[in-house]
Design a protein around this motif. Structure first.
Motif, PDB file in Angstrom:
ATOM      1  N   ARG A 267       0.834  -1.192   0.000  1.00  0.00           N
ATOM      2  CA  ARG A 267       0.000   0.000   0.000  1.00  0.00           C
ATOM      3  C   ARG A 267       0.875   1.251   0.000  1.00  0.00           C
ATOM      4  N   PHE A 268       0.223   2.378  -0.325  1.00  0.00           N
ATOM      5  CA  PHE A 268       0.866   3.683  -0.215  1.00  0.00           C
ATOM      6  C   PHE A 268       0.009   4.537   0.707  1.00  0.00           C
ATOM      7  N   ASP A 269       0.648   5.143   1.696  1.00  0.00           N
ATOM      8  CA  ASP A 269      -0.084   5.919   2.700  1.00  0.00           C
ATOM      9  C   ASP A 269      -0.019   7.402   2.346  1.00  0.00           C
ATOM     10  N   LEU A 270      -1.137   7.940   1.868  1.00  0.00           N
ATOM     11  CA  LEU A 270      -1.223   9.349   1.510  1.00  0.00           C
ATOM     12  C   LEU A 270      -2.020  10.134   2.541  1.00  0.00           C
ATOM     13  N   SER A 271      -2.069   9.620   3.766  1.00  0.00           N
ATOM     14  CA  SER A 271      -2.666  10.379   4.852  1.00  0.00           C
ATOM     15  C   SER A 271      -1.819  11.617   5.113  1.00  0.00           C
ATOM     16  N   ALA A 272      -2.432  12.645   5.689  1.00  0.00           N
ATOM     17  CA  ALA A 272      -1.691  13.862   6.003  1.00  0.00           C
ATOM     18  C   ALA A 272      -0.547  13.543   6.960  1.00  0.00           C
ATOM     19  N   GLY A 273       0.630  14.058   6.656  1.00  0.00           N
ATOM     20  CA  GLY A 273       1.779  13.803   7.517  1.00  0.00           C
ATOM     21  C   GLY A 273       3.078  14.011   6.775  1.00  0.00           C
ATOM     22  N   VAL A 274       4.180  13.782   7.480  1.00  0.00           N
ATOM     23  CA  VAL A 274       5.503  14.064   6.919  1.00  0.00           C
ATOM     24  C   VAL A 274       5.874  13.089   5.804  1.00  0.00           C
ATOM     25  N   ARG A 275       5.214  11.933   5.730  1.00  0.00           N
ATOM     26  CA  ARG A 275       5.554  10.927   4.729  1.00  0.00           C
ATOM     27  C   ARG A 275       4.794  11.111   3.417  1.00  0.00           C
ATOM     28  N   TYR A 276       3.877  12.076   3.364  1.00  0.00           N
ATOM     29  CA  TYR A 276       3.011  12.205   2.191  1.00  0.00           C
ATOM     30  C   TYR A 276       3.803  12.364   0.889  1.00  0.00           C
ATOM     31  N   SER A 277       4.734  13.303   0.842  1.00  0.00           N
ATOM     32  CA  SER A 277       5.464  13.579  -0.403  1.00  0.00           C
ATOM     33  C   SER A 277       6.265  12.370  -0.866  1.00  0.00           C
ATOM     34  N   ALA A 278       6.930  11.697   0.068  1.00  0.00           N
ATOM     35  CA  ALA A 278       7.726  10.526  -0.292  1.00  0.00           C
ATOM     36  C   ALA A 278       6.842   9.391  -0.790  1.00  0.00           C
ATOM     37  N   GLU A 279       5.691   9.187  -0.143  1.00  0.00           N
ATOM     38  CA  GLU A 279       4.777   8.130  -0.560  1.00  0.00           C
ATOM     39  C   GLU A 279       4.179   8.430  -1.935  1.00  0.00           C
ATOM     40  N   LEU A 280       3.844   9.710  -2.183  1.00  0.00           N
ATOM     41  CA  LEU A 280       3.297  10.092  -3.481  1.00  0.00           C
ATOM     42  C   LEU A 280       4.328   9.875  -4.583  1.00  0.00           C
ATOM     43  N   GLU A 281       5.558  10.252  -4.345  1.00  0.00           N
ATOM     44  CA  GLU A 281       6.612  10.038  -5.341  1.00  0.00           C
ATOM     45  C   GLU A 281       6.807   8.551  -5.608  1.00  0.00           C
ATOM     46  N   ALA A 282       6.771   7.742  -4.562  1.00  0.00           N
ATOM     47  CA  ALA A 282       6.921   6.295  -4.736  1.00  0.00           C
ATOM     48  C   ALA A 282       5.763   5.726  -5.543  1.00  0.00           C
ATOM     49  N   LEU A 283       4.549   6.233  -5.325  1.00  0.00           N
ATOM     50  CA  LEU A 283       3.391   5.782  -6.088  1.00  0.00           C
ATOM     51  C   LEU A 283       3.556   6.113  -7.568  1.00  0.00           C
ATOM     52  N   ILE A 284       3.965   7.325  -7.877  1.00  0.00           N
ATOM     53  CA  ILE A 284       4.143   7.735  -9.271  1.00  0.00           C
ATOM     54  C   ILE A 284       5.211   6.889  -9.952  1.00  0.00           C
ATOM     55  N   ARG A 285       6.296   6.624  -9.261  1.00  0.00           N
ATOM     56  CA  ARG A 285       7.350   5.762  -9.816  1.00  0.00           C
ATOM     57  C   ARG A 285       6.809   4.367 -10.092  1.00  0.00           C
ATOM     58  N   ASP A 286       6.009   3.847  -9.173  1.00  0.00           N
ATOM     59  CA  ASP A 286       5.450   2.507  -9.336  1.00  0.00           C
ATOM     60  C   ASP A 286       4.508   2.455 -10.535  1.00  0.00           C
ATOM     61  N   LEU A 287       3.672   3.476 -10.697  1.00  0.00           N
ATOM     62  CA  LEU A 287       2.731   3.488 -11.814  1.00  0.00           C
ATOM     63  C   LEU A 287       3.447   3.578 -13.158  1.00  0.00           C
ATOM     64  N   HIS A 288       4.593   4.228 -13.171  1.00  0.00           N
ATOM     65  CA  HIS A 288       5.412   4.301 -14.394  1.00  0.00           C
ATOM     66  C   HIS A 288       6.350   3.102 -14.519  1.00  0.00           C
ATOM     67  N   ASN A 289       6.262   2.185 -13.579  1.00  0.00           N
ATOM     68  CA  ASN A 289       7.102   0.984 -13.577  1.00  0.00           C
ATOM     69  C   ASN A 289       8.587   1.337 -13.576  1.00  0.00           C
ATOM     70  N   VAL A 290       8.928   2.378 -12.803  1.00  0.00           N
ATOM     71  CA  VAL A 290      10.326   2.780 -12.638  1.00  0.00           C
ATOM     72  C   VAL A 290      10.820   2.190 -11.324  1.00  0.00           C
ATOM     73  N   GLN A 291      11.711   1.235 -11.427  1.00  0.00           N
ATOM     74  CA  GLN A 291      12.197   0.542 -10.243  1.00  0.00           C
ATOM     75  C   GLN A 291      13.311   1.329  -9.555  1.00  0.00           C
ATOM     76  N   THR A 292      13.362   1.255  -8.244  1.00  0.00           N
ATOM     77  CA  THR A 292      14.470   1.849  -7.504  1.00  0.00           C
ATOM     78  C   THR A 292      15.757   1.137  -7.886  1.00  0.00           C
ATOM     79  N   GLN A 293      16.779   1.919  -8.249  1.00  0.00           N
ATOM     80  CA  GLN A 293      18.015   1.318  -8.729  1.00  0.00           C
ATOM     81  C   GLN A 293      18.693   0.492  -7.644  1.00  0.00           C
ATOM     82  N   MET A 294      19.055  -0.728  -8.011  1.00  0.00           N
ATOM     83  CA  MET A 294      19.688  -1.647  -7.066  1.00  0.00           C
ATOM     84  C   MET A 294      21.208  -1.492  -7.137  1.00  0.00           C
ATOM     85  N   PRO A 295      21.877  -1.445  -6.005  1.00  0.00           N
ATOM     86  CA  PRO A 295      23.350  -1.365  -6.035  1.00  0.00           C
ATOM     87  C   PRO A 295      23.926  -2.613  -6.707  1.00  0.00           C
TER      88      PRO A 295
END
Length: 303
Positions: A267-295
């Protein structure tokens, strides 16, 4: 041959979709091409998606035109909705520059074509015209990727919540995601059940906005939410491994209330709070199928 899309809407070509009345399709198009494309058969639609497109604004807007492709054509009751992809390799064409090319592009100013919202098909080599005008350095325009289509499922908890959902969908659209929302896409007289079924079926992903109100209606199978959730449950049972349905949490309590069928899903938590921006960015990346780069995997330090 190319598609000409002329709009009066401000910033229309910054959005992934555009809707036009059916009666304005093939305006300012020669008769032989009208006859070829009038019925929009699957073959005709496929051809129109293969040829390049010029996305222009009516002259009073004084906004630059863009070049790209149509990636999807949806036939509605009295309108056509296209999904578009702008070619990033072609620079925006200023209105003054485009106006000088009207004759070469078969845009008839005597009939005020440049002042009329419409979709025309022109028997003109767009690439050749742009190349001669030093606006294109490519021998051909490549196909463009189809934007991800996302249906937003939610409950009408309050006017404030509906506005929040619309703002979220607007953010998604501004980030290249074709968000489908009842507030924008549901027309008067349209069957609600048909709209929900079609939207879920045609979407690549479905965002389930899990508020306390949504949870109660889904679990008790109440109203439109109950009907939608029944469809979600059915598809999950048919395809347990699907990633189509994404729970989006918007709640105030310490424990998230998520319908049982979705409770184990990421899930992605878009409730009001300090994590909102990071969660929204993660959601957008997921919808575009952009994976977090693995070392990279390093060597065994003990070998």
């Amino acid at each position: 041959m190319y598609n000409l899309f002329m709009t009066a809407g401000e910033d229309d070509w910054n959005n992934p979709t555009w809707t036009i009345e059916t009666g304005r399709f093939l305006e300012h198009t020669v008769t032989v091409l009208k006859e070829r494309f009038r019925n929009l058969t699957p073959e005709a639609a496929l051809y129109l998606k293969q040829i390049p497109a010029l996305f222009a604004y009516e002259s009073f807007r004084d906004q630059p035109a863009r070049v790209g492709r149509v990636t999807e054509i949806q036939q509605l009751q009295n309108a056509l909705r296209i999904t578009l992809a702008i070619d990033p390799a072609v620079a925006p064409i200023p209105q003054a520059v485009l106006a000088a090319l009207y004759p070469a592009l078969d845009i008839n100013t005597r009939r005020f074509e440049h002042c009329r919202t419409h979709w025309a098909v022109k028997d003109v080599d767009l690439v050749d015209v742009l190349t001669r005008a030093s606006l294109l350095g490519l021998p051909q325009l490549p196909p463009q990727p189809i934007p991800p289509k996302v249906f937003v499922s939610y409950s009408w908890d309050s006017p404030e919540h509906r506005q929040w959902v619309a703002q979220l969908a607007g953010i998604l659209r501004a980030n290249g995601i074709d968000a489908i929302l009842d507030q924008w896409h549901l027309r008067g007289g349209e069957d609600l059940a048909v709209f929900m079924e079609r939207s879920i079926r045609e979407a690549d992903r479905v965002l389930v906005i899990c508020t306390e109100g949504y949870f109660d209606r889904a679990m008790n199978r109440q109203g439109g939410v109950g009907y939608e959730h029944t469809m979600v449950t059915g598809e999950l049972m048919r395809n347990v491994g699907t990633t189509k349905f994404i729970p989006i949490v918007r709640q105030s309590g310490p424990t998230a209330l998520i319908p049982t069928e979705l409770n184990t899903r990421l899930r992605f938590d878009l409730s009001a709070g300090v994590r909102y921006s990071a969660e929204l960015e993660a959601l957008i990346r997921d919808l575009h199928n952009v994976q977090t780069q693995m070392p990279p995997l390093g060597p065994n330090p003990y070998a």
